[in-house]
Design a protein around this motif. Structure first.
Motif, PDB file in Angstrom:
ATOM      1  N   ALA A  91       0.524  -1.350  -0.110  1.00 19.82           N
ATOM      2  CA  ALA A  91       0.241  -0.176  -0.301  1.00 19.82           C
ATOM      3  C   ALA A  91       0.457   1.323  -0.037  1.00 19.82           C
ATOM      4  CB  ALA A  91      -0.908   0.070   1.484  1.00 19.82           C
ATOM      5  N   SER A  92       1.658   1.014   0.424  1.00 18.59           N
ATOM      6  CA  SER A  92       2.685   2.399   1.331  1.00 18.59           C
ATOM      7  C   SER A  92       3.244   2.695  -0.457  1.00 18.59           C
ATOM      8  CB  SER A  92       3.567   2.300   1.643  1.00 18.59           C
ATOM      9  OG  SER A  92       3.410   1.996   3.513  1.00 18.59           O
ATOM     10  N   ASP A  93       3.632   1.590  -1.267  1.00 17.37           N
ATOM     11  CA  ASP A  93       4.523   1.716  -2.276  1.00 17.37           C
ATOM     12  C   ASP A  93       3.523   2.302  -3.600  1.00 17.37           C
ATOM     13  OD1 ASP A  93       7.427   1.195  -4.023  1.00 17.37           O
ATOM     14  OD2 ASP A  93       5.589   0.519  -5.131  1.00 17.37           O
ATOM     15  N   TRP A  94       2.296   1.500  -3.723  1.00 12.86           N
ATOM     16  CA  TRP A  94       1.315   2.190  -4.619  1.00 12.86           C
ATOM     17  C   TRP A  94       0.975   3.986  -4.663  1.00 12.86           C
ATOM     18  CZ3 TRP A  94       0.296   0.859  -9.376  1.00 12.86           C
ATOM     19  CH2 TRP A  94      -0.824   1.461  -9.622  1.00 12.86           C
ATOM     20  N   MET A  95       0.382   4.236  -3.093  1.00 12.09           N
ATOM     21  CA  MET A  95       0.175   5.193  -2.666  1.00 12.09           C
ATOM     22  C   MET A  95       0.868   6.112  -3.051  1.00 12.09           C
ATOM     23  SD  MET A  95      -2.501   5.148   0.162  1.00 12.09           S
ATOM     24  CE  MET A  95      -1.700   4.484   1.249  1.00 12.09           C
ATOM     25  N   GLY A  96       2.786   6.314  -2.974  1.00 12.87           N
ATOM     26  CA  GLY A  96       3.816   7.235  -2.578  1.00 12.87           C
ATOM     27  C   GLY A  96       3.940   7.205  -4.014  1.00 12.87           C
ATOM     28  N   ALA A  97       3.905   6.459  -4.975  1.00 14.04           N
ATOM     29  CA  ALA A  97       3.605   6.446  -7.079  1.00 14.04           C
ATOM     30  C   ALA A  97       2.647   7.078  -7.009  1.00 14.04           C
ATOM     31  CB  ALA A  97       4.421   4.796  -7.355  1.00 14.04           C
ATOM     32  N   HIS A  98       1.129   6.662  -6.613  1.00 12.57           N
ATOM     33  CA  HIS A  98       0.289   6.956  -7.718  1.00 12.57           C
ATOM     34  C   HIS A  98      -0.950   7.392  -6.475  1.00 12.57           C
ATOM     35  CE1 HIS A  98       1.608   4.915 -11.435  1.00 12.57           C
ATOM     36  NE2 HIS A  98       1.748   3.970 -10.387  1.00 12.57           N
ATOM     37  N   GLY A  99      -0.547   8.315  -6.149  1.00 13.00           N
ATOM     38  CA  GLY A  99      -2.056   8.770  -4.686  1.00 13.00           C
ATOM     39  C   GLY A  99      -3.205   7.780  -3.678  1.00 13.00           C
ATOM     40  N   VAL A 100      -3.734   8.154  -2.996  1.00 14.80           N
ATOM     41  CA  VAL A 100      -4.986   7.423  -2.612  1.00 14.80           C
ATOM     42  C   VAL A 100      -6.229   6.566  -3.273  1.00 14.80           C
ATOM     43  CG1 VAL A 100      -6.827   7.373  -0.767  1.00 14.80           C
ATOM     44  CG2 VAL A 100      -4.755   8.824  -0.481  1.00 14.80           C
ATOM     45  N   PRO A 101      -6.020   5.310  -3.595  1.00 14.16           N
ATOM     46  CA  PRO A 101      -6.848   4.920  -5.020  1.00 14.16           C
ATOM     47  C   PRO A 101      -7.948   4.878  -4.719  1.00 14.16           C
ATOM     48  CG  PRO A 101      -6.273   3.081  -3.254  1.00 14.16           C
ATOM     49  CD  PRO A 101      -5.210   4.392  -2.863  1.00 14.16           C
ATOM     50  N   ASP A 102      -9.447   5.614  -5.644  1.00 14.24           N
ATOM     51  CA  ASP A 102     -10.431   5.486  -5.196  1.00 14.24           C
ATOM     52  C   ASP A 102     -10.772   4.433  -4.936  1.00 14.24           C
ATOM     53  OD1 ASP A 102     -10.025   8.122  -7.063  1.00 14.24           O
ATOM     54  OD2 ASP A 102      -9.469   7.066  -8.066  1.00 14.24           O
ATOM     55  N   LEU A 103     -10.410   2.947  -5.558  1.00 10.33           N
ATOM     56  CA  LEU A 103     -11.008   2.044  -5.300  1.00 10.33           C
ATOM     57  C   LEU A 103     -10.721   0.732  -4.647  1.00 10.33           C
ATOM     58  CD1 LEU A 103     -13.645   0.392  -5.848  1.00 10.33           C
ATOM     59  CD2 LEU A 103     -13.123  -0.374  -8.209  1.00 10.33           C
ATOM     60  N   VAL A 104     -11.152  -0.089  -3.193  1.00  6.07           N
ATOM     61  CA  VAL A 104      -9.551  -1.134  -3.148  1.00  6.07           C
ATOM     62  C   VAL A 104     -10.897  -1.854  -3.200  1.00  6.07           C
ATOM     63  CG1 VAL A 104      -8.884  -1.730  -1.406  1.00  6.07           C
ATOM     64  CG2 VAL A 104      -8.184   0.698  -2.053  1.00  6.07           C
ATOM     65  N   ILE A 105     -10.731  -3.346  -4.370  1.00 10.58           N
ATOM     66  CA  ILE A 105     -11.117  -4.696  -4.332  1.00 10.58           C
ATOM     67  C   ILE A 105     -10.158  -5.638  -3.664  1.00 10.58           C
ATOM     68  CG2 ILE A 105     -12.692  -6.383  -6.084  1.00 10.58           C
ATOM     69  CD1 ILE A 105     -12.886  -4.099  -7.742  1.00 10.58           C
ATOM     70  N   ALA A 106     -11.246  -6.396  -2.433  1.00 10.06           N
ATOM     71  CA  ALA A 106     -10.541  -7.084  -2.008  1.00 10.06           C
ATOM     72  C   ALA A 106     -10.998  -9.181  -2.569  1.00 10.06           C
ATOM     73  CB  ALA A 106     -10.791  -7.152  -0.269  1.00 10.06           C
ATOM     74  N   ASN A 107     -10.217  -8.948  -3.173  1.00 10.52           N
ATOM     75  CA  ASN A 107     -11.364  -9.927  -3.890  1.00 10.52           C
ATOM     76  C   ASN A 107     -10.417 -12.076  -3.976  1.00 10.52           C
ATOM     77  OD1 ASN A 107     -12.189 -11.592  -6.231  1.00 10.52           O
ATOM     78  ND2 ASN A 107     -10.291 -11.699  -7.589  1.00 10.52           N
ATOM     79  N   ALA A 108      -9.710 -11.451  -3.654  1.00 11.85           N
ATOM     80  CA  ALA A 108      -8.147 -12.858  -3.387  1.00 11.85           C
ATOM     81  C   ALA A 108      -9.093 -13.698  -2.266  1.00 11.85           C
ATOM     82  CB  ALA A 108      -6.949 -12.589  -2.343  1.00 11.85           C
ATOM     83  N   GLY A 109      -9.776 -15.336  -2.517  1.00  6.23           N
ATOM     84  CA  GLY A 109     -10.308 -16.139  -1.993  1.00  6.23           C
ATOM     85  C   GLY A 109     -10.086 -17.231  -2.442  1.00  6.23           C
ATOM     86  N   VAL A 110      -9.922 -18.146  -1.636  1.00  5.76           N
ATOM     87  CA  VAL A 110      -9.750 -19.854  -1.999  1.00  5.76           C
ATOM     88  C   VAL A 110     -11.350 -20.823  -1.871  1.00  5.76           C
ATOM     89  CG1 VAL A 110      -7.211 -19.581  -1.613  1.00  5.76           C
ATOM     90  CG2 VAL A 110      -9.186 -20.054   0.253  1.00  5.76           C
ATOM     91  N   ALA A 111     -11.691 -21.756  -2.146  1.00  8.63           N
ATOM     92  CA  ALA A 111     -12.802 -22.455  -1.873  1.00  8.63           C
ATOM     93  C   ALA A 111     -12.366 -24.012  -1.862  1.00  8.63           C
ATOM     94  CB  ALA A 111     -13.457 -22.580  -3.029  1.00  8.63           C
ATOM     95  N   GLY A 112     -13.179 -24.396  -1.187  1.00 10.52           N
ATOM     96  CA  GLY A 112     -12.962 -26.203  -1.283  1.00 10.52           C
ATOM     97  C   GLY A 112     -13.421 -27.090   0.534  1.00 10.52           C
TER      98      GLY A 112
END
Length: 267
Positions: free
Chosen positions: A70-91
């Motif tokens: 997050a620090s790297d991304w915001m340092g380069a591109h600023g505060v995001p408009d959208l954060v999508i927490a999509n990572a997941g697993v199933a079983g």
């Protein structure tokens, strides 16, 4: 003023819905942080828009690694408009089997804790930005009611829905909106091994477009597809014995080690 997405973070961007979301956002000209574990898939996406994306490969349950991302991304591109927490697993899951207990633990870590760990390093910056921004958690219709043979996944998604409700209430006074997405069945590697009927099966790209449309429109709960949500509500209105009897006739989701089971990182 509505949400305008020029800067986004997407976890689980290696495949399925996450990859479709990343492609859609990049295609619309947004800058996108691509977060996932498969370097080849992420680099293939990054080639689509050089200069508008960065590749990150943290474990979403690792708070320090997610904070560094997050620090790297915001340092380069600023505060995001959208954060999508999509990572997941199933079983599949069987409480009788001791070897399945670590599966449940890891599924809860990724599907539930991983969302909070994804949001954590962005919340303060998004709140202080004082402009419309959005946090999106990808839950599941499976979180609405427990399904036989799927206890770990259902529990993780039910917990996620409750967590998102809590976070939404906390952020009501701010310009940060919290959205719960409940997909049904998407044609992804997570469903490829399913041996049971999958009504309303959606293609990831169609689901990505519908998800983004719902978020931009301000819908707090997006169901994909809507008609499957109506079907699920109808089934859930049945007496519990009838509901369970119907589902017990269906084959169960493959457990770890069985044919068709999907990999769970960290196990």
């Amino acid at each position: 003023m509505g949400l305008k997405v020029n800067n986004a973070v997407v976890t689980g961007a290696c495949g399925g819905l996450g990859q479709a979301l990343a492609r859609e956002l990049l295609g619309r000209g947004a800058r996108v942080a691509l977060v996932g574990l498969n370097p080849e898939s992420l680099q293939a996406l990054a080639v689509q828009a050089p200069g508008r994306c960065r590749v990150y490969r943290p474990d979403v349950t690792d708070a320090a690694a997610m904070g560094a991302m997050a620090s790297d991304w915001m340092g380069a591109h600023g505060v995001p408009d959208l954060v999508i927490a999509n990572a997941g697993v199933a079983g599949g899951f069987d409480t009788e089997q001791a070897t399945d207990l670590p599966v449940m633990r890891r599924m809860l870590e990724i599907n539930l804790l991983g969302v909070a760990t994804t949001f954590h390093p962005f919340v303060r910056a998004m709140r202080e930005a004082q402009r419309p921004t959005a946090l999106v958690g990808v839950a599941s219709i499976a979180g609405w009611r427990g399904l036989p043979g799927n206890g770990a996944y259902c529990a993780s998604k039910a917990g996620l829905i409750a967590y998102l409700q809590s976070l939404r209430a906390e952020l009501r006074p701010t310009a940060v909106r919290v959205h719960t997405v409940s997909p049904g069945y998407l044609r992804t590697p997570l469903t490829a091994g399913n041996r049971f009927a999958m009504p309303g099966l959606m293609e990831p790209q169609a689901a990505a477009r519908a998800l983004l449309a719902g978020v931009v429109a301000g819908r707090e709960h997006v169901v994909l597809p809507r008609r499957l949500g109506w079907l699920a509500h109808g089934l859930n209105a049945l007496p519990a014995r009838w509901h369970d009897a119907l589902l017990l006739r269906q084959p169960r989701k493959p457990r770890r080690g069985e044919p068709g089971a999907t990999d769970i990182p960290g196990l």
